[in-house]
Design an enzyme around this catalytic site. Structure first.
Site, PDB file in Angstrom:
ATOM      1  N   LYS A 265     -10.213  -0.083  -2.524  1.00  0.00           N
ATOM      2  CA  LYS A 265     -10.201  -0.436  -1.098  1.00  0.00           C
ATOM      3  C   LYS A 265     -10.608   0.997  -0.485  1.00  0.00           C
ATOM      4  CE  LYS A 265      -6.816  -1.347   2.585  1.00  0.00           C
ATOM      5  NZ  LYS A 265      -5.748  -1.804   3.144  1.00  0.00           N
TER       6      LYS A 265
ATOM      7  N   ASP B 108       0.794  -1.079   0.113  1.00  0.00           N
ATOM      8  CA  ASP B 108       0.130  -0.042  -0.064  1.00  0.00           C
ATOM      9  C   ASP B 108       0.783   1.138  -0.200  1.00  0.00           C
ATOM     10  OD1 ASP B 108      -1.695  -2.073   0.569  1.00  0.00           O
ATOM     11  OD2 ASP B 108      -3.122  -0.849   1.930  1.00  0.00           O
TER      12      ASP B 108
ATOM     13  N   LYS C 242      -6.901   3.215  -3.262  1.00  0.00           N
ATOM     14  CA  LYS C 242      -7.475   2.975  -2.068  1.00  0.00           C
ATOM     15  C   LYS C 242      -7.897   4.570  -1.822  1.00  0.00           C
ATOM     16  CE  LYS C 242      -5.440   1.949   2.168  1.00  0.00           C
ATOM     17  NZ  LYS C 242      -4.158   1.466   3.179  1.00  0.00           N
TER      18      LYS C 242
END
Length: 316
Positions: free
Chosen positions: A252, A153, A216
């Site tokens: 996400k 991430d 995300k």
């Protein structure tokens, strides 16, 4: 440009001018319309059987996360045990999708999760600020991958994006994607700092064109974090990107999602915006720490007719 870029759009990611022209050419986001649609979808009623299925699906989409300066190997091991067996009294309860930790704790998580289907994710690129050199960001990523992380991430340089240095952002994502090797790359936009829905749409496309496997919402360290309208805009982006390129990208939502009711609202949003194909942990995740306990409490309530006590599930 390098091969990780979406082939059909490689020429777009060749200069600031071409990127700016493409991203500004995207349809503008009707802020009022996005807010109203997200609010409307959040009122959908889910009945008992469908609710039980939705709760299990949401549990399987959770990235159980600890990203604090006081994290210890013991805390990570305990979290990993919970990830594999969220409800010790109910072996039928599904496991979560992944655990997410800092790079120096990846090896601890790998050992604790050995033999389980739960993936290990790690933040990188000077999380959460992203304020470092590209060399450091690549090294940060390589450290986590070498330790065994299956997912990375990363955070984008929001300062560069807002200043219009789009090529810098694209090149950093591409370089980190290369450093990931076989690991999947989730690109964190930190939407709370992007100010407008148009910027969220543009940042989503920029990340996807640069090789993101997931986009995300946020680090969870900035408020506002995930919101339904912002996630709606990102889901529209992945849907449209797939229509244009044939490549599917995940989403996400992370930060501020605390209850089962919240999670189900996101699942409805996914189904109605991107489509049912995205209703899978491979394509949609929920980044949370406190969410899992509420999902488990609601799951037990549906099964037994009563709530567990407040200390029944571990606090993470």
């Amino acid at each position: 440009m390098v091969s990780t870029l979406t082939t059909a759009f490689a020429d777009v990611v060749s200069s600031n001018a071409t990127l700016r022209a493409f991203l500004r050419g995207l349809p503008g986001v009707d802020r009022v319309g996005a807010d109203q649609r997200a609010a409307m979808l959040s009122t959908r009623s889910i009945k008992t059987t469908a609710k039980a299925q939705a709760i299990d699906l949401a549990i399987g989409m959770v990235d159980l996360t600890t990203l604090e300066g006081a994290d210890t190997p013991g805390k990570v091991r305990a979290m990993c045990a919970k990830a594999v067996r969220p409800d010790p009294a109910d072996p039928a309860a599904p496991h979560v999708a992944a655990v997410c930790v800092y790079p120096d704790l990846v090896a601890v998580a790998i050992e604790a999760l050995a033999g389980s289907p739960v993936k290990v994710a790690s933040v990188s690129t000077a999380f959460p600020s992203g304020r470092s050199s590209l060399e450091v960001k690549v090294a940060d990523t390589a450290l986590a991958v070498a330790a065994g992380a299956a997912e990375i991430d990363m955070v984008i340089d929001r300062g560069a994006f807002l200043a219009g240095d789009l090529l810098k952002v694209a090149e950093e994502i591409t370089a980190v994607k290369q450093a990931c090797g076989e690991a999947h790359l989730k690109v964190i936009l930190e939407t709370g700092e992007l100010a407008t829905y148009d910027n969220v749409r543009r940042a989503s496309w920029l990340a996807m064109l640069s090789g993101a496997d997931f986009i995300k919402t946020s680090t969870g360290k900035v408020s506002p974090a995930a919101t339904l309208p912002v996630t709606l805009v990102m889901l529209e982006a992945v849907r449209d990107h797939r229509a244009a390129t044939g490549r599917m990208v995940g989403v996400k939502a992370a930060g501020g999602i605390r209850t089962a009711k919240d999670a189900i609202r996101y699942l409805v949003l996914v189904s109605e915006t991107a489509g049912e194909e995205w209703l899978d942990p491979a394509w949609f995740r929920l980044g949370a720490s406190s969410l899992l306990n509420d999902l488990l409490m609601q799951r037990q309530k549906l099964a037994t007719g009563r709530y567990a006590g407040p200390d029944y599930f571990t606090l993470d």
